[in-house]
Write an enzyme that holds these catalytic residues in place. Structure first.
Site, PDB file in Angstrom:
ATOM      1  N   SER A 124       0.836  -1.206   0.000  1.00 24.72           N
ATOM      2  CA  SER A 124       0.000   0.000   0.000  1.00 24.72           C
ATOM      3  C   SER A 124       0.867   1.251   0.000  1.00 24.72           C
ATOM      4  O   SER A 124       1.991   1.247   0.532  1.00 24.72           O
ATOM      5  CB  SER A 124      -0.860  -0.043   1.271  1.00 24.72           C
ATOM      6  OG  SER A 124      -1.333   1.231   1.590  1.00 24.72           O
ATOM      7  N   TYR A 149      -2.047   0.188  10.458  1.00 23.19           N
ATOM      8  CA  TYR A 149      -2.292  -0.561   9.214  1.00 23.19           C
ATOM      9  C   TYR A 149      -1.082  -0.458   8.278  1.00 23.19           C
ATOM     10  O   TYR A 149      -0.575  -1.455   7.776  1.00 23.19           O
ATOM     11  CB  TYR A 149      -3.549  -0.022   8.524  1.00 23.19           C
ATOM     12  CG  TYR A 149      -3.661  -0.436   7.074  1.00 23.19           C
ATOM     13  CD1 TYR A 149      -3.964  -1.750   6.728  1.00 23.19           C
ATOM     14  CD2 TYR A 149      -3.430   0.483   6.045  1.00 23.19           C
ATOM     15  CE1 TYR A 149      -4.046  -2.135   5.391  1.00 23.19           C
ATOM     16  CE2 TYR A 149      -3.516   0.105   4.715  1.00 23.19           C
ATOM     17  CZ  TYR A 149      -3.823  -1.206   4.393  1.00 23.19           C
ATOM     18  OH  TYR A 149      -3.890  -1.586   3.077  1.00 23.19           O
ATOM     19  N   LYS A 153       1.832  -3.333   6.779  1.00 24.51           N
ATOM     20  CA  LYS A 153       2.256  -3.523   5.388  1.00 24.51           C
ATOM     21  C   LYS A 153       3.769  -3.387   5.270  1.00 24.51           C
ATOM     22  O   LYS A 153       4.433  -4.125   4.548  1.00 24.51           O
ATOM     23  CB  LYS A 153       1.556  -2.506   4.477  1.00 24.51           C
ATOM     24  CG  LYS A 153       0.064  -2.735   4.347  1.00 24.51           C
ATOM     25  CD  LYS A 153      -0.235  -4.017   3.585  1.00 24.51           C
ATOM     26  CE  LYS A 153      -1.704  -4.318   3.496  1.00 24.51           C
ATOM     27  NZ  LYS A 153      -1.999  -5.630   2.901  1.00 24.51           N
TER      28      LYS A 153
HETATM   29  N1  LIG Z   1      -8.811  -1.203  -1.118  1.00 22.55           N
HETATM   30  C1  LIG Z   1      -7.798  -0.358  -0.961  1.00 22.55           C
HETATM   31  O1  LIG Z   1      -7.977   0.863  -1.005  1.00 22.55           O
HETATM   32  C2  LIG Z   1      -6.397  -0.883  -0.739  1.00 22.55           C
HETATM   33  C3  LIG Z   1      -5.315  -0.011  -0.889  1.00 22.55           C
HETATM   34  C4  LIG Z   1      -4.026  -0.503  -0.665  1.00 22.55           C
HETATM   35  C5  LIG Z   1      -3.841  -1.829  -0.296  1.00 22.55           C
HETATM   36  N2  LIG Z   1      -4.916  -2.643  -0.137  1.00 22.55           N
HETATM   37  C6  LIG Z   1      -4.698  -4.023   0.278  1.00 22.55           C
HETATM   38  O2  LIG Z   1      -5.241  -4.893  -0.684  1.00 22.55           O
HETATM   39  C7  LIG Z   1      -5.733  -6.073  -0.061  1.00 22.55           C
HETATM   40  C8  LIG Z   1      -7.150  -6.319  -0.525  1.00 22.55           C
HETATM   41  O3  LIG Z   1      -7.950  -5.197  -0.193  1.00 22.55           O
HETATM   42  P1  LIG Z   1      -9.488  -5.138  -0.530  1.00 22.55           P
HETATM   43  O4  LIG Z   1      -9.839  -3.709  -0.696  1.00 22.55           O
HETATM   44  O5  LIG Z   1      -9.811  -6.120  -1.579  1.00 22.55           O
HETATM   45  O6  LIG Z   1     -10.077  -5.631   0.863  1.00 22.55           O
HETATM   46  P2  LIG Z   1     -11.287  -6.648   1.142  1.00 22.55           P
HETATM   47  O7  LIG Z   1     -11.573  -6.564   2.593  1.00 22.55           O
HETATM   48  O8  LIG Z   1     -12.400  -6.403   0.185  1.00 22.55           O
HETATM   49  O9  LIG Z   1     -10.629  -8.053   0.789  1.00 22.55           O
HETATM   50  C9  LIG Z   1      -9.855  -8.785   1.688  1.00 22.55           C
HETATM   51  C10 LIG Z   1     -10.388 -10.191   1.712  1.00 22.55           C
HETATM   52  O10 LIG Z   1      -9.602 -10.957   2.622  1.00 22.55           O
HETATM   53  C11 LIG Z   1     -10.454 -11.727   3.438  1.00 22.55           C
HETATM   54  N3  LIG Z   1      -9.731 -11.921   4.695  1.00 22.55           N
HETATM   55  C12 LIG Z   1      -9.413 -11.008   5.639  1.00 22.55           C
HETATM   56  N4  LIG Z   1      -8.699 -11.576   6.607  1.00 22.55           N
HETATM   57  C13 LIG Z   1      -8.539 -12.883   6.266  1.00 22.55           C
HETATM   58  C14 LIG Z   1      -7.880 -13.984   6.863  1.00 22.55           C
HETATM   59  N5  LIG Z   1      -7.204 -13.856   8.018  1.00 22.55           N
HETATM   60  N6  LIG Z   1      -7.918 -15.181   6.224  1.00 22.55           N
HETATM   61  C15 LIG Z   1      -8.579 -15.328   5.047  1.00 22.55           C
HETATM   62  N7  LIG Z   1      -9.224 -14.316   4.450  1.00 22.55           N
HETATM   63  C16 LIG Z   1      -9.195 -13.110   5.056  1.00 22.55           C
HETATM   64  C17 LIG Z   1     -11.754 -10.947   3.558  1.00 22.55           C
HETATM   65  O11 LIG Z   1     -12.881 -11.756   3.813  1.00 22.55           O
HETATM   66  C18 LIG Z   1     -11.842 -10.295   2.181  1.00 22.55           C
HETATM   67  O12 LIG Z   1     -12.569 -11.093   1.277  1.00 22.55           O
HETATM   68  C19 LIG Z   1      -5.612  -5.859   1.445  1.00 22.55           C
HETATM   69  O13 LIG Z   1      -4.455  -6.521   1.881  1.00 22.55           O
HETATM   70  C20 LIG Z   1      -5.453  -4.363   1.569  1.00 22.55           C
HETATM   71  O14 LIG Z   1      -4.706  -4.009   2.688  1.00 22.55           O
HETATM   72  C21 LIG Z   1      -6.194  -2.204  -0.360  1.00 22.55           C
END
Ligand SMILES: NC(=O)c1ccc[n+]([C@@H]2O[C@H](COP(=O)([O-])OP(=O)(O)OC[C@H]3O[C@@H](n4cnc5c(N)ncnc54)[C@H](O)[C@@H]3O)[C@@H](O)[C@H]2O)c1
Length: 336
Positions: A124, A149, A153
């Site tokens: 991120s 958070y 990362k």
């Molecule tokens: N969306 C954003 O703005 C953004 C920006 C930068 C980085 N990220 C990173 O990208 C990744 C995905 O983000 P997203 O927006 O799709 O989030 P999201 O919450 O929609 O998806 C994450 C998924 O992981 C699953 N999950 C969470 N903890 C778990 C565990 N311990 N075991 C198994 N499954 C688990 C959740 O059920 C969910 O389906 C994350 O790691 C997030 O930190 C997201």
């Protein structure tokens, strides 16, 4: 290739699964569905014609990981599973370190045992210290993590760099996402957060859909062109495509690649709201409120490295991001 996508039922993970199918790969999903709707595998099947194999469970569950790697011939892993709400990480850091750091350790341990060393990691822009000049550039940037958070990362990035330093078989891409928004143009998958959205676009969509009465813009006295915060919004489908390019890169390169995925174009909060209204024709009532603690005035990505190293360039306009997000929201909230 069978690609294990942890968090594959989530917002970004589901779009990655769709792209993997489009490129002839087979996604294998491991998700505990803590932040995903149960019908995502069916929606992915409708979208891709392929029903993904789904393992429901926690990425920290060593026995489950062992079972997944033994059952499916996994060629590479894309690790998106994790917690992602900055505010929640401030009030409950334990939850974040447990999930995001322990999750990565359990996963990489299982990968090594099963001889899988190719990993694309969802990092991120929050790993960058706000003291860096914009655009944030990989390489010599100061990395600090701007919240618990962000620090999970950053710690994950360090763990992966240390693993690769200790064992030359690791091939790791640290993809630093900026602000993914939008949805697959089919309207079948998208960002559908439970409860009050933490991110701007789902909030805009819920206000446009009448689910919430109005949007509060947190501060209009920042040192930016219109006084509101500026971010680098990238279409989630462009972001997902970057993962395929990262897998292709890792097929030819060992070691660790750290790279931004963004557009390089800052867009203000007001700019995004106005573009949404113009592109969709939907009114979005909003009011200006006080600044929110912890918000940084402006940041966006340097995109040259992604272009040179991966051949990655974001293609979608902000208008397209808004229209696609709205199409998905209309489908989700029904009959608007
Ligand atoms: N969306 C954003 O703005 C953004 C920006 C930068 C980085 N990220 C990173 O990208 C990744 C995905 O983000 P997203 O927006 O799709 O989030 P999201 O919450 O929609 O998806 C994450 C998924 O992981 C699953 N999950 C969470 N903890 C778990 C565990 N311990 N075991 C198994 N499954 C688990 C959740 O059920 C969910 O389906 C994350 O790691 C997030 O930190 C997201």
């Amino acid at each position: 290739m069978n690609v294990l996508v942890t968090g594959g039922a989530g917002y970004i993970g589901s779009h990655i699964c769709a792209q993997l199918c489009a490129c002839g790969h087979t996604p294998v999903i491991l998700d505990d569905f803590s932040n995903a709707k149960p019908d995502i595998p069916a929606r992915l099947q409708q979208l891709t014609g392929q029903r993904p194999v789904v393992y429901r469970g926690d990425v920290r569950d060593a026995a489950l990981l062992d079972h997944v790697f033994a059952a499916a011939e996994i060629g590479a892993v894309i690790h998106t599973a994790g917690k992602k709400a900055v505010g929640e990480s401030v009030t409950d850091p334990q939850l974040y370190y447990e999930n995001n750091v322990h999750g990565l350790l359990a996963l990489t341990k299982a990968m090594a045992v099963h001889g899988v060393f190719t990993l694309v990691f969802s990092s991120s822009a929050t790993v960058y210290s706000e003291t860096n000049p914009v655009p944030y550039r990989e390489g010599n940037a100061v990395l600090a993590g701007t919240s618990p958070y962000g620090r999970t990362k950053l710690i994950a990035e360090w763990i992966l760099k240390d693993l690769a330093a200790a064992d030359a078989r690791w091939r790791v891409a640290l993809l630093r996402y900026f602000n993914p928004i939008g949805a697959d143009p089919s309207g079948l998958i998208g960002d559908d957060p439970a409860g009050v959205p933490n991110n701007l676009m789902p909030y805009i969509c819920q206000v446009a859909a009448g689910v919430r009465p109005e949007l509060t813009v947190f501060g209009n006295d920042y040192p930016t062109a219109d006084g509101t915060c500026e971010r680098d919004y990238i279409h989630v489908s462009d972001l997902a495509a970057g993962h395929i390019q990262a897998l292709e890169y890792l097929a030819a390169h060992a070691g660790v690649l750290e790279v931004n995925l963004g557009t390089g174009q800052p867009v203000s909060v007001l700019g995004l709201i106005e573009t949404f209204i113009k592109a969709t024709g939907q009114p979005v009532p909003y009011r200006i409120g006080p600044r929110r603690a912890g918000d940084i005035p402006a940041y966006y990505a340097a995109v040259e490295k992604a272009k040179t190293v991966l051949g990655f360039e974001a293609a979608c306009s902000v208008e397209q991001m808004c229209c696609d997000a709205w199409r998905f929201a209309k489908n989700s909230y029904g009959g608007i």
